[in-house]
Motif scaffolding. Structure first.
Motif, PDB file in Angstrom:
ATOM      1  N   ILE A   1      43.086  37.481  21.031  1.00 44.59           N
ATOM      2  CA  ILE A   1      43.659  38.407  22.016  1.00 44.59           C
ATOM      3  C   ILE A   1      44.775  39.196  21.333  1.00 44.59           C
ATOM      4  O   ILE A   1      45.612  38.633  20.636  1.00 44.59           O
TER       5      ILE A   1
ATOM      6  N   ARG B   1      48.542  42.447  24.604  1.00 45.00           N
ATOM      7  CA  ARG B   1      48.005  41.855  25.828  1.00 45.00           C
ATOM      8  C   ARG B   1      48.589  40.467  26.116  1.00 45.00           C
ATOM      9  O   ARG B   1      48.371  39.928  27.197  1.00 45.00           O
TER      10      ARG B   1
ATOM     11  N   ASN C   1      49.093  39.193  29.985  1.00 46.34           N
ATOM     12  CA  ASN C   1      48.230  38.058  30.326  1.00 46.34           C
ATOM     13  C   ASN C   1      49.055  36.838  30.718  1.00 46.34           C
ATOM     14  O   ASN C   1      48.736  36.140  31.679  1.00 46.34           O
TER      15      ASN C   1
ATOM     16  N   PHE D   1      40.877  31.323  29.953  1.00 48.73           N
ATOM     17  CA  PHE D   1      40.961  32.780  29.851  1.00 48.73           C
ATOM     18  C   PHE D   1      40.698  33.227  28.409  1.00 48.73           C
ATOM     19  O   PHE D   1      39.977  34.202  28.174  1.00 48.73           O
TER      20      PHE D   1
ATOM     21  N   SER E   1      37.671  35.523  27.010  1.00 50.31           N
ATOM     22  CA  SER E   1      37.969  36.740  26.252  1.00 50.31           C
ATOM     23  C   SER E   1      37.259  36.743  24.914  1.00 50.31           C
ATOM     24  O   SER E   1      36.705  37.764  24.498  1.00 50.31           O
TER      25      SER E   1
ATOM     26  N   GLU F   1      36.194  41.355  30.802  1.00 46.34           N
ATOM     27  CA  GLU F   1      36.979  42.432  31.407  1.00 46.34           C
ATOM     28  C   GLU F   1      37.027  42.289  32.927  1.00 46.34           C
ATOM     29  O   GLU F   1      38.082  42.470  33.546  1.00 46.34           O
TER      30      GLU F   1
ATOM     31  N   SER G   1      39.360  39.468  33.782  1.00 42.46           N
ATOM     32  CA  SER G   1      40.739  39.925  33.623  1.00 42.46           C
ATOM     33  C   SER G   1      41.163  40.779  34.823  1.00 42.46           C
ATOM     34  O   SER G   1      42.269  40.628  35.345  1.00 42.46           O
ATOM     35  N   LYS G   2      40.265  41.636  35.284  1.00 44.28           N
ATOM     36  CA  LYS G   2      40.557  42.460  36.458  1.00 44.28           C
ATOM     37  C   LYS G   2      40.731  41.589  37.706  1.00 44.28           C
ATOM     38  O   LYS G   2      41.542  41.914  38.581  1.00 44.28           O
TER      39      LYS G   2
ATOM     40  N   GLU H   1      44.194  40.328  37.500  1.00 48.33           N
ATOM     41  CA  GLU H   1      45.108  41.425  37.826  1.00 48.33           C
ATOM     42  C   GLU H   1      45.140  41.668  39.334  1.00 48.33           C
ATOM     43  O   GLU H   1      46.212  41.858  39.915  1.00 48.33           O
TER      44      GLU H   1
END
Length: 169
Positions: A69, A73, A77, A99, A103, A150, A153-154, A157
């Protein structure tokens, strides 16, 4: 008194060696002393504002970096994962590992999903809220390897942004 003083000096020396070792680890992982110092300073600031200890955050950052990563980020994160973990360092560690695995693989697999669930976060539930798709459809997509890193991750978020379940945790 002499024994106590000697023990105190030993503890201070060990602390100094631990700090130096941490600095070297981050220099190697980031390829630069200035990048390491910047990230360590950001983590120290975050530790001062949260229930997390510096060492817990450093371990999480090392895990993310080891899985590839990018440095830029790490703190975003860390903040998302920290909010979802709700101040629990064991959950932070579990969420960080899952996570980072997602990734690195580029997609979420069954084992990763179970790790996230066990740490208190259901990404499929969050993705369902975001997309309007059913949990059953999303689970089928996951089994086919179609839930991207992705998208996961969204989901984090979304869960930690304004209006999300973990916002401001």
């Amino acid at each position: 008194p002499i024994v106590a003083a000697t023990a105190g000096i030993g503890a201070i020396s060990k602390l100094g060696m631990d700090v130096e070792q941490t600095n070297i680890q981050f220099e190697v992982l980031l390829g630069s002393q200035s990048k390491a110092a910047a990230l360590l300073n950001q983590m120290n600031d975050y530790a001062a504002k949260t229930p997390y200890e510096k060492l817990d955050l450093q371990d999480a950052a090392k895990t993310m970096l080891a899985f590839g990563i990018a440095q830029d980020r790490i703190m975003p994160n860390m903040k998302m994962l920290g909010d979802v973990a709700m101040g629990n360092k064991e959950k932070l560690s579990s969420l960080t590992l899952a996570f980072s695995q997602i990734s690195s693989a580029g997609k979420m697999q069954g084992q990763d999903f179970i790790q996230l669930i066990n740490a208190g976060f259901n990404p499929l539930k969050e993705i369902s809220k975001m997309t309007g798709r059913s949990m059953a459809d999303l689970k089928k997509d996951m089994e086919k390897g179609n839930i991207s890193a992705e998208l996961v991750s969204k989901a984090f978020e979304h869960a930690t942004s304004k209006g999300g379940l973990f916002y401001g945790m």
